[in-house]
Design a protein around this motif. Structure first.
Motif, PDB file in Angstrom:
ATOM      1  N   VAL A  69       0.875  -1.262  -0.087  1.00 44.96           N
ATOM      2  CA  VAL A  69      -0.001  -0.206  -0.017  1.00 44.96           C
ATOM      3  C   VAL A  69       0.771   1.254  -0.045  1.00 44.96           C
ATOM      4  N   THR A  70       0.428   2.072  -0.986  1.00 43.40           N
ATOM      5  CA  THR A  70       0.827   3.504  -0.803  1.00 43.40           C
ATOM      6  C   THR A  70      -0.185   4.428  -0.442  1.00 43.40           C
ATOM      7  N   ALA A  71       0.088   5.170   0.678  1.00 42.30           N
ATOM      8  CA  ALA A  71      -0.979   5.808   1.159  1.00 42.30           C
ATOM      9  C   ALA A  71      -0.727   7.374   1.162  1.00 42.30           C
ATOM     10  N   ILE A  72      -1.661   8.289   0.710  1.00 37.17           N
ATOM     11  CA  ILE A  72      -1.534   9.623   0.680  1.00 37.17           C
ATOM     12  C   ILE A  72      -2.259  10.133   1.805  1.00 37.17           C
ATOM     13  N   GLU A  73      -1.562  10.992   2.662  1.00 35.71           N
ATOM     14  CA  GLU A  73      -2.350  11.612   3.876  1.00 35.71           C
ATOM     15  C   GLU A  73      -1.912  13.118   4.240  1.00 35.71           C
ATOM     16  N   MET A  74      -2.735  13.854   4.168  1.00 38.27           N
ATOM     17  CA  MET A  74      -2.416  15.211   4.322  1.00 38.27           C
ATOM     18  C   MET A  74      -2.574  15.721   5.772  1.00 38.27           C
ATOM     19  N   ASP A  75      -3.397  14.772   6.666  1.00 36.34           N
ATOM     20  CA  ASP A  75      -3.470  15.236   7.978  1.00 36.34           C
ATOM     21  C   ASP A  75      -2.280  14.562   8.911  1.00 36.34           C
ATOM     22  N   ARG A  76      -1.283  15.346   9.189  1.00 36.96           N
ATOM     23  CA  ARG A  76      -0.135  14.784   9.799  1.00 36.96           C
ATOM     24  C   ARG A  76      -0.293  14.260  11.293  1.00 36.96           C
ATOM     25  N   ASP A 104       1.412  13.548  -8.499  1.00 36.87           N
ATOM     26  CA  ASP A 104       1.440  12.446  -9.770  1.00 36.87           C
ATOM     27  C   ASP A 104       1.292  11.033  -9.454  1.00 36.87           C
ATOM     28  N   HIS A 105       0.099  10.554  -9.281  1.00 38.08           N
ATOM     29  CA  HIS A 105      -0.081   9.079  -8.905  1.00 38.08           C
ATOM     30  C   HIS A 105       0.636   8.092  -9.561  1.00 38.08           C
ATOM     31  N   ASN A 106       0.730   8.161 -10.920  1.00 40.02           N
ATOM     32  CA  ASN A 106       1.438   7.199 -11.725  1.00 40.02           C
ATOM     33  C   ASN A 106       2.932   7.249 -11.425  1.00 40.02           C
ATOM     34  N   ALA A 107       3.351   8.274 -11.151  1.00 40.37           N
ATOM     35  CA  ALA A 107       4.846   8.393 -10.758  1.00 40.37           C
ATOM     36  C   ALA A 107       5.129   7.623  -9.187  1.00 40.37           C
ATOM     37  N   LEU A 108       3.955   8.023  -8.322  1.00 36.59           N
ATOM     38  CA  LEU A 108       4.301   7.577  -6.987  1.00 36.59           C
ATOM     39  C   LEU A 108       4.125   6.018  -6.966  1.00 36.59           C
ATOM     40  N   MET A 109       3.452   5.400  -7.837  1.00 39.10           N
ATOM     41  CA  MET A 109       3.569   3.899  -7.960  1.00 39.10           C
ATOM     42  C   MET A 109       4.553   3.397  -8.705  1.00 39.10           C
ATOM     43  N   ALA A 110       5.426   4.159  -9.323  1.00 39.51           N
ATOM     44  CA  ALA A 110       6.408   3.378 -10.100  1.00 39.51           C
ATOM     45  C   ALA A 110       7.310   2.349  -9.364  1.00 39.51           C
ATOM     46  N   ASP A 112      11.025   0.447  -9.420  1.00 38.03           N
ATOM     47  CA  ASP A 112      12.325   0.615  -9.970  1.00 38.03           C
ATOM     48  C   ASP A 112      12.517   1.576 -10.908  1.00 38.03           C
ATOM     49  N   GLY A 113      11.737   2.670 -10.904  1.00 40.97           N
ATOM     50  CA  GLY A 113      11.795   3.520 -12.082  1.00 40.97           C
ATOM     51  C   GLY A 113      10.805   3.227 -13.299  1.00 40.97           C
ATOM     52  N   GLU A 114      10.157   2.243 -13.002  1.00 38.70           N
ATOM     53  CA  GLU A 114       9.043   1.811 -14.323  1.00 38.70           C
ATOM     54  C   GLU A 114       7.616   2.090 -13.766  1.00 38.70           C
ATOM     55  N   ARG A 115       6.800   2.716 -14.702  1.00 34.53           N
ATOM     56  CA  ARG A 115       5.609   2.799 -14.147  1.00 34.53           C
ATOM     57  C   ARG A 115       4.861   1.433 -14.117  1.00 34.53           C
ATOM     58  N   ALA A 116       4.254   1.227 -13.047  1.00 32.48           N
ATOM     59  CA  ALA A 116       3.514  -0.217 -12.907  1.00 32.48           C
ATOM     60  C   ALA A 116       2.078  -0.019 -12.669  1.00 32.48           C
ATOM     61  N   PRO A 144      -5.645   2.989 -18.649  1.00 32.99           N
ATOM     62  CA  PRO A 144      -4.828   3.575 -17.472  1.00 32.99           C
ATOM     63  C   PRO A 144      -3.882   2.548 -16.781  1.00 32.99           C
ATOM     64  N   LEU A 145      -2.929   3.146 -16.005  1.00 34.78           N
ATOM     65  CA  LEU A 145      -2.125   2.212 -14.959  1.00 34.78           C
ATOM     66  C   LEU A 145      -3.202   1.495 -13.949  1.00 34.78           C
ATOM     67  N   TRP A 146      -4.108   2.385 -13.560  1.00 40.34           N
ATOM     68  CA  TRP A 146      -4.810   1.692 -12.539  1.00 40.34           C
ATOM     69  C   TRP A 146      -5.819   0.683 -12.981  1.00 40.34           C
ATOM     70  N   GLN A 147      -5.834  -0.436 -12.256  1.00 37.48           N
ATOM     71  CA  GLN A 147      -6.565  -1.633 -12.641  1.00 37.48           C
ATOM     72  C   GLN A 147      -7.960  -1.700 -12.474  1.00 37.48           C
ATOM     73  N   SER A 148      -8.135  -0.871 -11.110  1.00 36.47           N
ATOM     74  CA  SER A 148      -9.532  -0.802 -10.606  1.00 36.47           C
ATOM     75  C   SER A 148      -9.485   0.253  -9.703  1.00 36.47           C
ATOM     76  N   LEU A 149     -10.760   0.925  -9.750  1.00 40.43           N
ATOM     77  CA  LEU A 149     -10.905   1.957  -8.448  1.00 40.43           C
ATOM     78  C   LEU A 149     -12.165   1.594  -7.738  1.00 40.43           C
ATOM     79  N   THR A 150     -11.945   1.368  -6.301  1.00 44.87           N
ATOM     80  CA  THR A 150     -13.031   0.945  -5.443  1.00 44.87           C
ATOM     81  C   THR A 150     -13.156   2.022  -4.473  1.00 44.87           C
ATOM     82  N   LEU A 151     -14.209   2.950  -4.522  1.00 44.01           N
ATOM     83  CA  LEU A 151     -13.997   4.124  -3.882  1.00 44.01           C
ATOM     84  C   LEU A 151     -15.515   4.230  -3.201  1.00 44.01           C
TER      85      LEU A 151
END
Length: 277
Positions: A69-76, A104-110, A112-116, A144-151
């Protein structure tokens, strides 16, 4: 199974009162969270992006399912609780402090330097949910690079995403979600499942990419639907007159210009966008 404190105790120990300004409502029911984490299928070893994890309720369900999991949180305030969770699942959790709308979510989820490829699962903060959703659906590059959105959304927003032409809820979100994706309402969630309980009911939408229709520009479709639904109570001949060639395209396709946007199906919008391409 990693032994963790109940989420309610984590919230109390770190004094994590939900912030209205950040659109926070925390989910505490771990069985419900496990069901949400299971919606995309087997996540063992899969890369998952989560926006707004808060104290980590859904995060722990994803980690238990084997996701990375890569989690983005702005509430410190939430960062110490997430750090503790990461220690319980070594190597599985990366926490990024920041605004998901600016990253940039695609860059965050890369890797070894490759988008995944990755999945997105999130109990989205109400105040940014729609903006993030539109962003994930936009752009000329497809699939897209995302395979599914569950929101998780307010139920009213979820119903707008899955609506059909002629439904009261049908609008621009439905077209953007359905013209090259498959969207379904996967689960309804009662307001009592949250702390604090929001004033509205919620629902989870599950979206997977589909084939993109040939000869259609995403930007043109976005412009077309923005014009059509920006004046949804007006006839197409009025709402689309500012889009060059739109009225001629309607005539060529046999679409009555006296109709209103909410009666125009997704395939019809796609056909008009193709004609204007």
């Amino acid at each position: 199974m990693v032994d963790l404190l109940p989420i309610r105790e984590v919230i109390q120990r770190h004094n994590l009162a939900a912030s209205k300004a950040l659109g926070q409502n925390f989910l505490l029911d771990e069985q419900l969270l496990a069901r949400i984490a299971a919606l995309p299928g087997d996540l063992s070893g899969a890369q998952v992006l989560e926006v707004g994890p808060g104290p980590g309720g859904l995060t722990r369900a994803l980690l238990r399912a084997g996701a990375r999991v890569t989690a983005i949180e702005m509430d410190r305030r939430c960062l110490p609780a997430l750090a503790e969770l990461g220690e319980s699942f070594p190597g599985q959790l990366t926490v990024i402090e920041g605004d998901a709308l600016k990253l940039d979510h695609n860059a965050l989820m890369a890797k070894d330097g490759e988008r995944a490829p990755f999945h997105v699962l999130s109990n989205l903060p109400y105040n940014v949910g729609t903006a993030l959703f539109v962003r994930w659906l936009s752009g000329e590059s497809w699939p897209p690079l995302w395979q599914s959105l569950t929101l998780m959304f307010q139920r009213e927003v979820a119903e707008r995403i899955v609506a059909s032409a002629g439904d009261d809820a049908y609008g621009r979100l439905a077209v953007l979600a359905q013209w090259r994706s498959e969207a379904r309402l996967a689960m309804k969630v009662h307001r009592s499942a949250f702390t604090p309980p929001p004033k509205v009911m919620s629902a989870i939408v599950h979206v997977t990419p589909a084939a993109m229709p040939e000869g259609v520009s995403a930007r043109m479709l976005e412009r077309l639907t923005e014009a059509a639904f920006g004046q949804r109570r007006k006839m197409l001949r009025q709402s689309l007159k500012g889009v060059p060639g739109a009225l001629e395209a309607l005539a060529a396709l046999g679409i009555d210009e006296t109709r209103r946007a909410e009666t125009v199906s997704v395939p019809e919008f796609v056909a008009v966008a193709r004609a204007l391409g």
